[in-house]
Design a protein around this motif. Structure first.
Motif, PDB file in Angstrom:
ATOM      1  N   CYS A 191       8.754 -40.180 -30.458  1.00  0.00           N
ATOM      2  CA  CYS A 191       7.707 -40.692 -31.349  1.00  0.00           C
ATOM      3  C   CYS A 191       7.758 -42.211 -31.358  1.00  0.00           C
ATOM      4  CB  CYS A 191       7.891 -40.153 -32.764  1.00  0.00           C
ATOM      5  SG  CYS A 191       6.682 -40.776 -33.960  1.00  0.00           S
ATOM      6  N   ALA A 192       6.591 -42.838 -31.148  1.00  0.00           N
ATOM      7  CA  ALA A 192       6.489 -44.295 -31.139  1.00  0.00           C
ATOM      8  C   ALA A 192       6.085 -44.846 -32.493  1.00  0.00           C
ATOM      9  CB  ALA A 192       5.511 -44.753 -30.064  1.00  0.00           C
ATOM     10  N   GLY A 193       6.188 -44.039 -33.557  1.00  0.00           N
ATOM     11  CA  GLY A 193       5.877 -44.513 -34.901  1.00  0.00           C
ATOM     12  C   GLY A 193       4.404 -44.456 -35.205  1.00  0.00           C
ATOM     13  N   GLY A 194       3.946 -45.343 -36.070  1.00  0.00           N
ATOM     14  CA  GLY A 194       2.534 -45.374 -36.439  1.00  0.00           C
ATOM     15  C   GLY A 194       1.683 -45.944 -35.323  1.00  0.00           C
ATOM     16  N   ALA A 195       0.506 -45.364 -35.113  1.00  0.00           N
ATOM     17  CA  ALA A 195      -0.387 -45.823 -34.054  1.00  0.00           C
ATOM     18  C   ALA A 195      -0.881 -47.237 -34.350  1.00  0.00           C
ATOM     19  CB  ALA A 195      -1.573 -44.864 -33.922  1.00  0.00           C
ATOM     20  N   LEU A 196      -0.820 -48.116 -33.349  1.00  0.00           N
ATOM     21  CA  LEU A 196      -1.179 -49.515 -33.537  1.00  0.00           C
ATOM     22  C   LEU A 196      -2.622 -49.830 -33.139  1.00  0.00           C
ATOM     23  CD1 LEU A 196       2.033 -51.313 -32.237  1.00  0.00           C
ATOM     24  CD2 LEU A 196       1.375 -50.826 -34.587  1.00  0.00           C
ATOM     25  N   THR A 197      -3.379 -48.808 -32.745  1.00  0.00           N
ATOM     26  CA  THR A 197      -4.755 -49.035 -32.332  1.00  0.00           C
ATOM     27  C   THR A 197      -5.544 -49.717 -33.441  1.00  0.00           C
ATOM     28  OG1 THR A 197      -4.599 -47.008 -31.041  1.00  0.00           O
ATOM     29  CG2 THR A 197      -6.799 -47.907 -31.367  1.00  0.00           C
ATOM     30  N   ASN A 198      -6.293 -50.739 -33.072  1.00  0.00           N
ATOM     31  CA  ASN A 198      -7.197 -51.470 -33.969  1.00  0.00           C
ATOM     32  C   ASN A 198      -6.482 -52.319 -35.028  1.00  0.00           C
ATOM     33  OD1 ASN A 198      -9.450 -50.362 -32.673  1.00  0.00           O
ATOM     34  ND2 ASN A 198      -9.406 -48.555 -33.991  1.00  0.00           N
ATOM     35  N   LEU A 199      -5.165 -52.491 -34.921  1.00  0.00           N
ATOM     36  CA  LEU A 199      -4.487 -53.323 -35.916  1.00  0.00           C
ATOM     37  C   LEU A 199      -4.804 -54.801 -35.759  1.00  0.00           C
ATOM     38  CD1 LEU A 199      -0.942 -51.917 -36.623  1.00  0.00           C
ATOM     39  CD2 LEU A 199      -3.124 -51.344 -37.623  1.00  0.00           C
ATOM     40  N   ALA A 200      -5.326 -55.194 -34.580  1.00  0.00           N
ATOM     41  CA  ALA A 200      -5.705 -56.588 -34.418  1.00  0.00           C
ATOM     42  C   ALA A 200      -6.867 -56.945 -35.344  1.00  0.00           C
ATOM     43  CB  ALA A 200      -6.073 -56.870 -32.959  1.00  0.00           C
ATOM     44  N   ALA A 201      -7.691 -55.949 -35.693  1.00  0.00           N
ATOM     45  CA  ALA A 201      -8.783 -56.138 -36.659  1.00  0.00           C
ATOM     46  C   ALA A 201      -8.785 -54.927 -37.580  1.00  0.00           C
ATOM     47  CB  ALA A 201     -10.119 -56.287 -35.933  1.00  0.00           C
ATOM     48  N   PRO A 202      -7.796 -54.817 -38.465  1.00  0.00           N
ATOM     49  CA  PRO A 202      -7.572 -53.584 -39.218  1.00  0.00           C
ATOM     50  C   PRO A 202      -8.568 -53.380 -40.348  1.00  0.00           C
ATOM     51  CG  PRO A 202      -6.018 -55.240 -39.921  1.00  0.00           C
ATOM     52  CD  PRO A 202      -6.768 -55.833 -38.768  1.00  0.00           C
ATOM     53  N   ASP A 203      -8.805 -52.121 -40.657  1.00  0.00           N
ATOM     54  CA  ASP A 203      -9.583 -51.727 -41.822  1.00  0.00           C
ATOM     55  C   ASP A 203      -8.600 -51.419 -42.952  1.00  0.00           C
ATOM     56  OD1 ASP A 203     -10.649 -49.157 -43.425  1.00  0.00           O
ATOM     57  OD2 ASP A 203     -12.346 -50.438 -42.879  1.00  0.00           O
ATOM     58  N   THR A 204      -8.731 -52.105 -44.065  1.00  0.00           N
ATOM     59  CA  THR A 204      -7.744 -51.980 -45.139  1.00  0.00           C
ATOM     60  C   THR A 204      -7.640 -50.551 -45.653  1.00  0.00           C
ATOM     61  OG1 THR A 204      -8.094 -54.276 -45.818  1.00  0.00           O
ATOM     62  CG2 THR A 204      -7.068 -52.810 -47.426  1.00  0.00           C
ATOM     63  N   ALA A 205      -8.772 -49.876 -45.841  1.00  0.00           N
ATOM     64  CA  ALA A 205      -8.732 -48.509 -46.361  1.00  0.00           C
ATOM     65  C   ALA A 205      -8.007 -47.584 -45.398  1.00  0.00           C
ATOM     66  CB  ALA A 205     -10.160 -48.010 -46.623  1.00  0.00           C
ATOM     67  N   ASN A 206      -8.267 -47.734 -44.101  1.00  0.00           N
ATOM     68  CA  ASN A 206      -7.593 -46.887 -43.114  1.00  0.00           C
ATOM     69  C   ASN A 206      -6.104 -47.181 -43.060  1.00  0.00           C
ATOM     70  OD1 ASN A 206      -9.933 -45.539 -42.405  1.00  0.00           O
ATOM     71  ND2 ASN A 206     -10.390 -46.892 -40.670  1.00  0.00           N
ATOM     72  N   MET A 207      -5.738 -48.460 -43.194  1.00  0.00           N
ATOM     73  CA  MET A 207      -4.327 -48.803 -43.165  1.00  0.00           C
ATOM     74  C   MET A 207      -3.604 -48.262 -44.392  1.00  0.00           C
ATOM     75  SD  MET A 207      -3.487 -50.191 -40.405  1.00  0.00           S
ATOM     76  CE  MET A 207      -1.840 -50.555 -40.965  1.00  0.00           C
ATOM     77  N   ARG A 208      -4.233 -48.358 -45.556  1.00  0.00           N
ATOM     78  CA  ARG A 208      -3.643 -47.761 -46.756  1.00  0.00           C
ATOM     79  C   ARG A 208      -3.400 -46.273 -46.538  1.00  0.00           C
ATOM     80  NH1 ARG A 208      -4.019 -50.588 -51.720  1.00  0.00           N
ATOM     81  NH2 ARG A 208      -5.319 -52.477 -51.652  1.00  0.00           N
ATOM     82  N   ALA A 209      -4.383 -45.599 -45.953  1.00  0.00           N
ATOM     83  CA  ALA A 209      -4.268 -44.161 -45.718  1.00  0.00           C
ATOM     84  C   ALA A 209      -3.126 -43.856 -44.750  1.00  0.00           C
ATOM     85  CB  ALA A 209      -5.584 -43.612 -45.179  1.00  0.00           C
ATOM     86  N   LEU A 210      -2.975 -44.683 -43.711  1.00  0.00           N
ATOM     87  CA  LEU A 210      -1.881 -44.474 -42.756  1.00  0.00           C
ATOM     88  C   LEU A 210      -0.531 -44.674 -43.434  1.00  0.00           C
ATOM     89  CD1 LEU A 210      -0.711 -44.000 -39.944  1.00  0.00           C
ATOM     90  CD2 LEU A 210      -1.081 -46.439 -39.460  1.00  0.00           C
ATOM     91  N   TYR A 211      -0.398 -45.714 -44.256  1.00  0.00           N
ATOM     92  CA  TYR A 211       0.861 -45.947 -44.960  1.00  0.00           C
ATOM     93  C   TYR A 211       1.196 -44.778 -45.894  1.00  0.00           C
ATOM     94  CZ  TYR A 211       0.597 -50.858 -43.437  1.00  0.00           C
ATOM     95  OH  TYR A 211       0.538 -52.022 -42.701  1.00  0.00           O
ATOM     96  N   ARG A 212       0.195 -44.292 -46.611  1.00  0.00           N
ATOM     97  CA  ARG A 212       0.429 -43.153 -47.517  1.00  0.00           C
ATOM     98  C   ARG A 212       0.835 -41.911 -46.733  1.00  0.00           C
ATOM     99  NH1 ARG A 212      -4.238 -45.121 -50.335  1.00  0.00           N
ATOM    100  NH2 ARG A 212      -5.515 -43.564 -49.264  1.00  0.00           N
TER     101      ARG A 212
END
Length: 254
Positions: A57-78
């Protein structure tokens, strides 16, 4: 393609991460799928987590983190926090069968598991500060209890990669075996667990969670800080450099 494959094997439930094109890095839905499988495993004697395609496992997917969507990132962290909590709250012993690279959140997944057996070709390490993040759900806290504070900070801060034998010396895994013996060895561990009392194994596991529970507030605090850093220049540069396979050029300290 399903994100995970769930396969009953006798007394054990095997959960295979199944996104080899991204080295089994998980997004929010995949993390929830793993957690659902763990929460549904109460009728088995043990649970095994492994990967497909030669990666763990390479951990959390890094796709689109260069221009992240805050709501999606919150959801990934949760979702990530729910995944690790599900490993610890599963009443059955959870074994990591590490068949390849365990990086970032994948290394923290090994930290969360009760037991870990690694293939000789497996590698381990954290990636947070290298990719514009921080490993706040295990590597900055619980891993210090497992392998010692200085070693844990070495992994979390320097972002080095360690071979399986070194990971065993550090205390990250219980055993290292030849690649072609990994599943056979883990099946044997599952058979040993199946001969023991599920009731008292559960008591043993719940009792062993004292350090995890003590660190649990720091997970939420750390994720809250990560949310505040979403879209920062460091996150953008870390993600971009990772996707472009180049060395990051982070801003100078302020």
């Amino acid at each position: 393609m399903a994100d995970i494959e769930v396969e009953p094997r006798g007394t054990a439930l095997w959960i295979r991460l199944n996104r080899p094109e991204r080295r089994n890095a998980y997004d929010g839905p995949m993390a929830h799928a793993i957690a659902d499988a763990l929460e549904g495993a109460t009728s088995y004697h043990s649970v095994v987590i492994t990967g497909s395609g030669g990666s763990f496992c390479a951990g959390g997917a890094l796709t689109n983190l260069a221009a992240p969507d805050t709501a999606n990132m919150r959801a990934l962290y949760r979702a990530s926090l729910r995944l690790f909590d599900a490993v610890r709250s599963c009443p059955r012993p959870v074994i990591a069968a590490v068949n390849g690279a365990a990086a970032g959140g994948g290394n923290e997944l090994v930290v969360a598991c009760d037991l870990a057996v690694a293939a000789r070709s497996a590698t381990f390490g954290q990636t947070g500060p290298r990719v514009g993040s921080s490993p706040v759900t295990g590597a900055t806290n619980v891993m210090g209890v497992q392998i010692g504070e200085k070693r844990a900070k070495e992994l979390a801060m320097l972002c080095r990669r360690y071979p399986a034998e070194k990971a065993m010396d550090l205390g990250l895994v219980n055993d290292v075996v030849d690649d072609d013996r990994l599943e056979e060895t883990v099946i044997g561990w599952c058979a040993e667990l199946a001969a023991l009392s599920p009731r008292y194994l559960e008591i043993t596991k719940v009792s062993s969670n004292i350090w995890w529970n003590a660190a649990r507030d720091s997970f939420s605090t750390g994720l809250g800080m990560l949310v505040q850093a979403i879209g920062s220049p460091d996150m953008a540069e870390g993600a971009s450099s990772f996707m472009e396979k180049r060395k990051p050029r982070f801003p100078a300290p302020e």
